[in-house]
Design a protein around this motif. Structure first.
Motif, PDB file in Angstrom:
ATOM      1  N   ARG A 111       0.677  -1.136  -0.078  1.00 32.33           N
ATOM      2  CA  ARG A 111       0.252  -0.097   0.184  1.00 32.33           C
ATOM      3  C   ARG A 111       0.673   1.079   0.313  1.00 32.33           C
ATOM      4  O   ARG A 111       0.637   2.384   0.117  1.00 32.33           O
ATOM      5  CB  ARG A 111      -0.683  -0.166   1.386  1.00 32.33           C
ATOM      6  N   ILE A 112       2.191   0.973  -0.084  1.00 38.80           N
ATOM      7  CA  ILE A 112       2.613   1.815   0.019  1.00 38.80           C
ATOM      8  C   ILE A 112       3.665   3.069  -0.886  1.00 38.80           C
ATOM      9  O   ILE A 112       3.792   2.104  -2.220  1.00 38.80           O
ATOM     10  CB  ILE A 112       4.290   1.969   1.013  1.00 38.80           C
ATOM     11  N   THR A 113       2.967   3.918  -2.023  1.00 34.86           N
ATOM     12  CA  THR A 113       3.795   4.598  -2.443  1.00 34.86           C
ATOM     13  C   THR A 113       4.300   5.407  -3.065  1.00 34.86           C
ATOM     14  O   THR A 113       4.890   5.548  -3.956  1.00 34.86           O
ATOM     15  CB  THR A 113       2.109   5.528  -3.490  1.00 34.86           C
ATOM     16  N   SER A 114       4.868   5.493  -1.805  1.00 32.38           N
ATOM     17  CA  SER A 114       6.431   7.015  -1.813  1.00 32.38           C
ATOM     18  C   SER A 114       6.622   6.900  -0.576  1.00 32.38           C
ATOM     19  O   SER A 114       6.202   6.912   0.541  1.00 32.38           O
ATOM     20  CB  SER A 114       5.017   8.417  -2.093  1.00 32.38           C
ATOM     21  N   VAL A 115       8.435   6.642  -0.901  1.00 29.32           N
ATOM     22  CA  VAL A 115       8.995   6.724   0.878  1.00 29.32           C
ATOM     23  C   VAL A 115      10.242   7.914   0.569  1.00 29.32           C
ATOM     24  O   VAL A 115      10.920   7.873  -0.607  1.00 29.32           O
ATOM     25  CB  VAL A 115       9.620   5.823   0.660  1.00 29.32           C
ATOM     26  N   GLN A 116       9.672   9.442   1.745  1.00 32.39           N
ATOM     27  CA  GLN A 116      10.763  10.381   1.575  1.00 32.39           C
ATOM     28  C   GLN A 116      11.686  10.417   2.884  1.00 32.39           C
ATOM     29  O   GLN A 116      11.492   9.635   3.537  1.00 32.39           O
ATOM     30  CB  GLN A 116      10.306  11.268   0.832  1.00 32.39           C
ATOM     31  N   PHE A 117      13.005  11.162   2.278  1.00 31.99           N
ATOM     32  CA  PHE A 117      13.327  11.736   3.656  1.00 31.99           C
ATOM     33  C   PHE A 117      13.241  12.618   4.093  1.00 31.99           C
ATOM     34  O   PHE A 117      12.944  13.761   2.672  1.00 31.99           O
ATOM     35  CB  PHE A 117      14.670  10.611   4.213  1.00 31.99           C
ATOM     36  N   ARG A 118      13.136  13.327   5.187  1.00 30.08           N
ATOM     37  CA  ARG A 118      13.741  15.385   5.737  1.00 30.08           C
ATOM     38  C   ARG A 118      15.099  14.520   6.425  1.00 30.08           C
ATOM     39  O   ARG A 118      14.946  14.167   7.518  1.00 30.08           O
ATOM     40  CB  ARG A 118      12.714  15.511   5.739  1.00 30.08           C
ATOM     41  N   ASN A 119      15.845  15.550   6.124  1.00 32.35           N
ATOM     42  CA  ASN A 119      17.136  15.875   7.718  1.00 32.35           C
ATOM     43  C   ASN A 119      18.052  16.755   7.024  1.00 32.35           C
ATOM     44  O   ASN A 119      18.625  16.831   5.976  1.00 32.35           O
ATOM     45  CB  ASN A 119      18.268  14.186   7.682  1.00 32.35           C
ATOM     46  N   GLY A 120      18.110  17.732   8.651  1.00 32.65           N
ATOM     47  CA  GLY A 120      18.988  19.152   8.233  1.00 32.65           C
ATOM     48  C   GLY A 120      20.405  18.864   8.572  1.00 32.65           C
ATOM     49  O   GLY A 120      20.770  17.825   9.051  1.00 32.65           O
ATOM     50  N   VAL A 121      20.798  19.890   8.641  1.00 38.83           N
ATOM     51  CA  VAL A 121      22.322  19.978   8.667  1.00 38.83           C
ATOM     52  C   VAL A 121      22.399  19.145  10.402  1.00 38.83           C
ATOM     53  O   VAL A 121      23.597  18.083  10.500  1.00 38.83           O
ATOM     54  CB  VAL A 121      23.097  21.333   8.988  1.00 38.83           C
ATOM     55  N   SER A 122      22.174  19.730  11.204  1.00 40.58           N
ATOM     56  CA  SER A 122      21.831  18.777  12.782  1.00 40.58           C
ATOM     57  C   SER A 122      21.630  18.119  12.994  1.00 40.58           C
ATOM     58  O   SER A 122      22.580  16.727  13.421  1.00 40.58           O
ATOM     59  CB  SER A 122      21.039  19.692  13.792  1.00 40.58           C
ATOM     60  N   ASP A 123      20.419  17.014  11.912  1.00 44.96           N
ATOM     61  CA  ASP A 123      20.105  16.184  11.754  1.00 44.96           C
ATOM     62  C   ASP A 123      21.080  14.793  11.450  1.00 44.96           C
ATOM     63  O   ASP A 123      21.758  13.678  11.884  1.00 44.96           O
ATOM     64  CB  ASP A 123      18.560  15.329  11.193  1.00 44.96           C
ATOM     65  N   ARG A 124      22.169  15.535  10.078  1.00 44.96           N
ATOM     66  CA  ARG A 124      23.177  14.368   9.393  1.00 44.96           C
ATOM     67  C   ARG A 124      23.941  14.573  10.458  1.00 44.96           C
ATOM     68  O   ARG A 124      24.371  13.650   9.730  1.00 44.96           O
ATOM     69  CB  ARG A 124      23.096  15.337   8.062  1.00 44.96           C
ATOM     70  N   LEU A 125      24.322  15.357  10.855  1.00 44.75           N
ATOM     71  CA  LEU A 125      25.501  15.052  11.762  1.00 44.75           C
ATOM     72  C   LEU A 125      25.270  14.590  12.978  1.00 44.75           C
ATOM     73  O   LEU A 125      26.401  13.777  13.505  1.00 44.75           O
ATOM     74  CB  LEU A 125      26.034  16.736  12.644  1.00 44.75           C
ATOM     75  N   LEU A 126      24.410  14.431  13.336  1.00 43.15           N
ATOM     76  CA  LEU A 126      23.736  12.874  14.697  1.00 43.15           C
ATOM     77  C   LEU A 126      23.510  11.855  13.739  1.00 43.15           C
ATOM     78  O   LEU A 126      23.105  10.857  14.373  1.00 43.15           O
ATOM     79  CB  LEU A 126      22.814  13.759  14.986  1.00 43.15           C
TER      80      LEU A 126
END
Length: 181
Positions: A111-126
């Motif tokens: 049933r999944i039609t799309s998978v996305q992610f979001r990560n800012g600078v601090s999230d990428r560092l962590l």
């Protein structure tokens, strides 16, 4: 500790089990350290300046105040972290939360039609981020603080889009996809 395998369907394989990222516990840890230091300092200052029953009352008050703050600002957050599960199996994505009141959602992979992610600078560092899953039946669901969100995104993408999760309801005749083979 892994997710209880007896809660999975027969022949269902657990692919991933994660709690939210440890950054969720950063402020509770800082609070615990600061409150413990302040309580120790207050007890150390009060001890030589009071005697007998007054000393006992002040020390008990310091301990009770310390315990109340730790329970309120730290323990609740740790229990919330520990009781939140993000699970991917070969059939579905599951999210479970709650200590006293349990909530959960299951999204079948087909049933999944799309998978996305979001990560800012601090999230990428962590090494964390937000995972966004769209299904055929509703609004996109966002899950914050997923550890190693890129790897989870890739795993879900490959499970959903690289394998044949054939469902004739979503493959109408004439679409160019295989039928019934």
């Amino acid at each position: 500790m892994g997710y209880p395998e007896e809660l999975l369907a027969p022949d269902e394989q657990l692919l991933l089990h994660r709690h939210p990222h440890w950054k969720m516990l950063f402020w509770p840890a800082v609070t615990f350290i600061v409150v413990t230091a302040v309580a120790g300092f207050a007890g150390g200052v009060a001890y030589p300046h009071t005697t007998g029953t007054a000393r006992d009352a002040v020390l008990i008050a310091v301990v009770v105040l310390w315990a109340a703050i730790v329970l309120w600002r730290c323990l609740g957050r740790v229990l919330h972290w520990k009781s939140t599960h993000f699970i991917v199996t070969d059939r579905r994505v599951m999210v479970r939360e709650g200590v006293f009141t349990h909530t959960g959602i299951d999204i079948p992979l087909n049933r999944i039609t799309s998978v996305q992610f979001r990560n800012g600078v601090s999230d990428r560092l962590l090494g964390t981020g937000t995972l966004i899953i769209e299904s055929a039946s509703g609004e996109p669901l966002e899950y914050d603080d997923i550890p190693d969100v890129l790897a989870v995104h890739n795993l879900l993408y490959h499970e959903v889009f690289d394998q044949d999760h054939y469902d004739p309801r979503y493959d109408p005749p004439g679409s160019g996809h295989r039928h019934g083979s």
